[in-house]
Design a protein around this motif. Structure first.
Motif, PDB file in Angstrom:
ATOM      1  N   VAL A 184      45.763  18.666 -12.361  1.00 46.05           N
ATOM      2  CA  VAL A 184      44.412  18.682 -11.365  1.00 46.05           C
ATOM      3  C   VAL A 184      44.010  17.075 -11.116  1.00 46.05           C
ATOM      4  CG1 VAL A 184      42.116  19.387 -10.795  1.00 46.05           C
ATOM      5  CG2 VAL A 184      43.753  21.078 -11.741  1.00 46.05           C
ATOM      6  N   MET A 185      43.807  16.462 -12.086  1.00 51.00           N
ATOM      7  CA  MET A 185      43.428  14.973 -12.013  1.00 51.00           C
ATOM      8  C   MET A 185      44.461  14.119 -11.363  1.00 51.00           C
ATOM      9  SD  MET A 185      42.070  12.356 -15.323  1.00 51.00           S
ATOM     10  CE  MET A 185      41.392  10.918 -15.002  1.00 51.00           C
ATOM     11  N   ILE A 186      45.539  14.370 -11.602  1.00 47.09           N
ATOM     12  CA  ILE A 186      46.916  13.432 -10.943  1.00 47.09           C
ATOM     13  C   ILE A 186      46.940  14.011  -9.394  1.00 47.09           C
ATOM     14  CG2 ILE A 186      49.405  13.142 -10.855  1.00 47.09           C
ATOM     15  CD1 ILE A 186      49.385  13.253 -13.816  1.00 47.09           C
ATOM     16  N   GLY A 187      46.811  15.331  -9.281  1.00 50.53           N
ATOM     17  CA  GLY A 187      46.885  15.958  -7.852  1.00 50.53           C
ATOM     18  C   GLY A 187      45.872  15.441  -6.947  1.00 50.53           C
ATOM     19  N   GLY A 188      44.744  15.476  -7.507  1.00 44.31           N
ATOM     20  CA  GLY A 188      43.480  14.716  -6.666  1.00 44.31           C
ATOM     21  C   GLY A 188      43.645  13.567  -6.450  1.00 44.31           C
ATOM     22  N   ALA A 233      57.271  14.456  -5.026  1.00 47.95           N
ATOM     23  CA  ALA A 233      57.772  14.687  -6.459  1.00 47.95           C
ATOM     24  C   ALA A 233      56.690  15.568  -7.321  1.00 47.95           C
ATOM     25  CB  ALA A 233      57.752  13.327  -7.102  1.00 47.95           C
ATOM     26  N   PHE A 234      55.403  15.567  -6.781  1.00 41.57           N
ATOM     27  CA  PHE A 234      54.341  16.369  -7.753  1.00 41.57           C
ATOM     28  C   PHE A 234      54.396  17.672  -7.404  1.00 41.57           C
ATOM     29  CE2 PHE A 234      50.161  18.279  -8.020  1.00 41.57           C
ATOM     30  CZ  PHE A 234      49.663  18.036  -9.385  1.00 41.57           C
ATOM     31  N   GLN A 244      50.468  29.089 -13.130  1.00 43.72           N
ATOM     32  CA  GLN A 244      49.802  30.255 -12.577  1.00 43.72           C
ATOM     33  C   GLN A 244      48.029  29.829 -12.410  1.00 43.72           C
ATOM     34  OE1 GLN A 244      51.195  33.051 -11.393  1.00 43.72           O
ATOM     35  NE2 GLN A 244      53.065  31.820 -11.822  1.00 43.72           N
ATOM     36  N   ASP A 245      47.806  28.684 -12.828  1.00 44.73           N
ATOM     37  CA  ASP A 245      46.391  28.187 -12.961  1.00 44.73           C
ATOM     38  C   ASP A 245      45.832  28.085 -11.564  1.00 44.73           C
ATOM     39  OD1 ASP A 245      43.958  27.170 -14.754  1.00 44.73           O
ATOM     40  OD2 ASP A 245      44.406  25.668 -13.195  1.00 44.73           O
ATOM     41  N   ALA A 246      44.635  28.791 -11.358  1.00 47.62           N
ATOM     42  CA  ALA A 246      44.157  28.495  -9.838  1.00 47.62           C
ATOM     43  C   ALA A 246      43.926  27.161  -9.431  1.00 47.62           C
ATOM     44  CB  ALA A 246      42.807  29.746  -9.944  1.00 47.62           C
ATOM     45  N   SER A 247      43.409  26.429 -10.438  1.00 48.06           N
ATOM     46  CA  SER A 247      42.871  25.148 -10.056  1.00 48.06           C
ATOM     47  C   SER A 247      44.369  24.226  -9.429  1.00 48.06           C
ATOM     48  CB  SER A 247      42.223  24.391 -11.014  1.00 48.06           C
ATOM     49  OG  SER A 247      41.207  24.783 -11.278  1.00 48.06           O
ATOM     50  N   VAL A 248      45.345  24.430 -10.363  1.00 48.63           N
ATOM     51  CA  VAL A 248      46.674  23.866 -10.131  1.00 48.63           C
ATOM     52  C   VAL A 248      47.270  23.999  -9.066  1.00 48.63           C
ATOM     53  CG1 VAL A 248      48.888  23.255 -11.133  1.00 48.63           C
ATOM     54  CG2 VAL A 248      46.982  23.338 -12.606  1.00 48.63           C
ATOM     55  N   CYS A 249      47.212  25.441  -8.678  1.00 47.11           N
ATOM     56  CA  CYS A 249      47.879  26.070  -7.511  1.00 47.11           C
ATOM     57  C   CYS A 249      47.029  25.592  -6.449  1.00 47.11           C
ATOM     58  CB  CYS A 249      47.805  27.665  -7.516  1.00 47.11           C
ATOM     59  SG  CYS A 249      48.969  28.175  -8.822  1.00 47.11           S
ATOM     60  N   GLU A 250      45.889  25.525  -6.404  1.00 47.08           N
ATOM     61  CA  GLU A 250      44.897  25.146  -5.198  1.00 47.08           C
ATOM     62  C   GLU A 250      45.120  23.639  -4.780  1.00 47.08           C
ATOM     63  OE1 GLU A 250      42.231  24.806  -2.022  1.00 47.08           O
ATOM     64  OE2 GLU A 250      43.473  26.251  -2.972  1.00 47.08           O
ATOM     65  N   SER A 305      47.953  21.868  -5.675  1.00 40.08           N
ATOM     66  CA  SER A 305      49.368  21.866  -4.950  1.00 40.08           C
ATOM     67  C   SER A 305      49.353  22.402  -3.499  1.00 40.08           C
ATOM     68  CB  SER A 305      50.336  22.714  -5.969  1.00 40.08           C
ATOM     69  OG  SER A 305      51.493  22.622  -5.206  1.00 40.08           O
ATOM     70  N   ARG A 306      48.628  23.487  -3.138  1.00 35.44           N
ATOM     71  CA  ARG A 306      48.510  23.848  -1.869  1.00 35.44           C
ATOM     72  C   ARG A 306      47.919  22.850  -0.741  1.00 35.44           C
ATOM     73  NH1 ARG A 306      45.242  25.593   1.749  1.00 35.44           N
ATOM     74  NH2 ARG A 306      43.267  25.346  -0.086  1.00 35.44           N
ATOM     75  N   ARG A 307      46.914  22.181  -1.405  1.00 34.62           N
ATOM     76  CA  ARG A 307      46.432  21.222  -0.558  1.00 34.62           C
ATOM     77  C   ARG A 307      47.371  20.110  -0.229  1.00 34.62           C
ATOM     78  NH1 ARG A 307      40.590  20.400  -3.267  1.00 34.62           N
ATOM     79  NH2 ARG A 307      40.169  19.154  -1.621  1.00 34.62           N
ATOM     80  N   ILE A 308      48.041  19.419  -1.409  1.00 31.95           N
ATOM     81  CA  ILE A 308      48.965  18.408  -1.238  1.00 31.95           C
ATOM     82  C   ILE A 308      49.754  18.810  -0.303  1.00 31.95           C
ATOM     83  CG2 ILE A 308      50.498  17.117  -2.419  1.00 31.95           C
ATOM     84  CD1 ILE A 308      48.804  17.105  -4.811  1.00 31.95           C
ATOM     85  N   THR A 309      50.481  19.910  -0.417  1.00 32.21           N
ATOM     86  CA  THR A 309      51.665  20.419   0.512  1.00 32.21           C
ATOM     87  C   THR A 309      51.076  20.404   2.006  1.00 32.21           C
ATOM     88  OG1 THR A 309      52.344  21.701  -1.032  1.00 32.21           O
ATOM     89  CG2 THR A 309      53.292  22.190   0.993  1.00 32.21           C
ATOM     90  N   GLU A 310      49.691  20.771   2.259  1.00 27.43           N
ATOM     91  CA  GLU A 310      49.372  20.993   3.570  1.00 27.43           C
ATOM     92  C   GLU A 310      48.941  19.421   4.253  1.00 27.43           C
ATOM     93  OE1 GLU A 310      45.890  23.515   3.716  1.00 27.43           O
ATOM     94  OE2 GLU A 310      47.100  25.367   3.486  1.00 27.43           O
ATOM     95  N   ARG A 311      48.446  18.731   3.397  1.00 25.05           N
ATOM     96  CA  ARG A 311      48.088  17.325   3.958  1.00 25.05           C
ATOM     97  C   ARG A 311      48.677  16.342   3.877  1.00 25.05           C
ATOM     98  NH1 ARG A 311      41.650  16.880   1.656  1.00 25.05           N
ATOM     99  NH2 ARG A 311      40.905  19.223   2.190  1.00 25.05           N
ATOM    100  N   ARG A 312      49.902  16.260   2.768  1.00 23.59           N
ATOM    101  CA  ARG A 312      50.540  15.136   2.584  1.00 23.59           C
ATOM    102  C   ARG A 312      52.200  15.453   3.133  1.00 23.59           C
ATOM    103  NH1 ARG A 312      48.469  10.148   2.185  1.00 23.59           N
ATOM    104  NH2 ARG A 312      46.568  10.259   0.779  1.00 23.59           N
ATOM    105  N   LEU A 313      52.219  16.797   3.121  1.00 20.66           N
ATOM    106  CA  LEU A 313      53.894  16.957   3.444  1.00 20.66           C
ATOM    107  C   LEU A 313      54.336  17.784   4.710  1.00 20.66           C
ATOM    108  CD1 LEU A 313      54.763  18.033  -0.362  1.00 20.66           C
ATOM    109  CD2 LEU A 313      55.079  15.984   0.813  1.00 20.66           C
ATOM    110  N   LYS A 314      53.168  18.039   5.604  1.00 21.74           N
ATOM    111  CA  LYS A 314      53.417  18.618   6.844  1.00 21.74           C
ATOM    112  C   LYS A 314      53.155  17.526   8.118  1.00 21.74           C
ATOM    113  CE  LYS A 314      52.760  23.455   5.487  1.00 21.74           C
ATOM    114  NZ  LYS A 314      52.046  24.619   5.839  1.00 21.74           N
TER     115      LYS A 314
END
Length: 486
Positions: free
Chosen positions: A441-445, A458-459, A469-475, A477-486
């Motif tokens: 979560v810290m690195i993802g943020g 890479a992340f 399966q952790d909700a915070s990690v999944c969230e 990852s989703r936000r990075i995918t939406e904002r950084r990879l699209k």
């Protein structure tokens, strides 16, 4: 572990033909550069021991003595800084210093005493003689003046090391502070990367120009032995260092009682370093107080800079390189001596040991009393890092935790320090790839707000993130995918 020590002593320079710092440092460097061509080859040093007599000193009646002593110590401090900068990457604690008898201020001693004329009545002479030979006597005898002196002002007398203390504190930039109280005049230098420690002592307790014998304060000796036994140094190669030599001719009195060696051996010291006698030497002392078959190897260094009148007949200036191998538990003492006659411009080359007929002397190293527990170093680093975090020394904590960065508890302390420093790229550098949900979560943020598209890709493709399966990690990852990879 295989490393070597530069052992120098008795720096007191010839005041009539003084060696300059630049040439002295250059001469050592030039000699180091030919170590690989020697037979056997010599290993360049990882640290240095300077076993006392940093300056020549000032005699009685010298004009402007205070400024002259300051000048001599300033010259020596500049040399010591040069040693650290040239050979030890500027790490001043890699240069271990301690006092010798030349570091005693003669003027302070004389200002602390009163003169006592020899009484004519025999019955008055006897008490003075008895007082003179009492332990820790304040009475002194002067052969020059043929009279007694008694120390009256203890504060002035103890202050006789003030110039050395000022230089010591300045050289170590306040990280080490030498104590004025004799019972505190010892220090401990630990080199965890080498598995090696040095306990230094002042062998000039009650020593002055009117009483030349070497001695340790009993309390300082006890504390030094306690430091040698400390569990934090278990399994390390332990050593002690002081100034005075251990034997002398019948007419001499300026040496140290060798009985102290038995206490060092019992406390676990395997090596000892000293100077004073202006002679390079190596010998073993066996344990005599108990059944433990232990010994200590004593290494003496010659004088680096003494004037011609201070040299023994046929013995030039010299210094030592002491190689230590704690895999084979073998040591080699290499003697390097001055090979030219130009006193202010020394050139160094191979020395000579009479008992070996060569420039080196091989010896066995006595192994430590105890083995080192496997987890001890890890626990010590965690303890030190926790203290540093408590002092808000975030970067210092990160530096020492780097050695155990994959230990789970260390990772949590690293994360705490990084959170306080708040440097996005440093967080990625120190914690990537994450090993737990909090780190992810810290690195993802950080990647979400400050990362590159390559870091984002890479992340989210990390197996730890993809299968999490952790909700915070999944969230995150989703936000990075939406904002950084699209």
């Amino acid at each position: 572990m295989h490393f070597s020590i530069l052992h120098i002593s008795d720096l007191h320079r010839d005041l009539d033909d003084e060696i300059g710092n630049e040439w002295l440092l250059d001469s050592l460097e030039n000699d180091f550069n030919q170590f690989s061509e020697q037979t056997p080859q010599i290993m360049k040093p990882s640290l240095c021991i300077v076993s006392g007599d940093l300056v020549h000193g000032v005699g009685l009646g010298v004009e402007d003595a205070d400024n002259e002593l300051k000048r001599q110590y300033s010259l020596t401090e500049t040399f010591l800084i040069g040693l650290a900068d040239r050979f030890f990457n500027g790490e001043r604690e890699r240069v271990v210093i301690l006092p010798g008898n030349h570091d005693v201020c003669f003027n302070d001693v004389i200002q602390s005493v009163e003169k006592i004329e020899i009484p004519e009545e025999p019955e008055k002479k006897v008490p003075l003689v008895k007082e003179l030979f009492k332990p820790n006597s304040k009475l002194r005898w002067s052969w020059r003046d043929l009279c007694f002196y008694r120390i009256l002002d203890e504060d002035i007398y103890q202050n006789r090391f003030r110039y050395f203390i000022s230089t010591y504190n300045s050289f170590y930039q306040g990280k080490r502070l030498y104590q004025l109280a004799p019972e505190q005049q010892f220090d401990v230098f630990d080199f965890a990367d080498l598995g090696f420690s040095i306990v230094t002592l002042n062998s000039c307790f009650n020593n002055d120009p009117l009483r030349r014998a070497g001695a340790f304060h009993n309390d300082a000796l006890a504390k030094a032995c306690r430091a040698l036994r400390d569990n934090t140094r278990a399994g390390w190669l332990s050593s002690v260092a002081w100034h005075h030599n251990l034997v002398g001719k019948p007419e001499q009195d300026d040496y140290l009682d060798a009985g102290s060696l038995q206490h060092f051996i019992e406390a676990g010291a395997s090596l000892a370093f000293h100077g004073h006698q202006h002679l390079s030497e190596c010998f073993d002392e066996r344990y005599q107080l108990g059944k433990k078959p232990r010994k200590i190897t004593i290494v003496s260094a010659g004088t680096l800079c003494a004037e011609p009148s201070g040299l023994r007949p046929g013995i030039p200036r010299s210094y030592n390189i002491v190689e230590l191998n704690t895999d084979s538990w073998k040591g080699v003492l290499h003697q390097r001596q001055m090979v030219n006659a130009d006193m202010p411009l020394p050139v160094w080359g191979e020395g000579y040991f009479i008992n070996t007929g060569s420039s080196f002397f091989e010896f066995d190293i006595c192994k430590p009393i105890a083995t080192r527990p496997k987890q001890l170093d890890e626990h010590l680093i965690l303890f030190q890092a926790d203290n540093l975090l408590g002092e808000q020394k975030w970067h210092e904590a990160l530096d020492i935790l780097e050695k155990i960065r994959n230990v789970p508890l260390a990772r949590s302390l690293i994360a705490k320090a990084l959170e306080e420093i708040n440097d996005p790229q440093l967080i990625i550098e120190k914690l990537y790839p994450p090993i737990n949900n909090a780190e992810a979560v810290m690195i993802g943020g950080v990647i979400l707000t400050d990362g590159t598209s390559e870091q984002a890709k890479a992340f989210v493709e990390l197996e730890f993130v993809l299968t999490n399966q952790d909700a915070s990690v999944c969230e995150i990852s989703r936000r990075i995918t939406e904002r950084r990879l699209k």
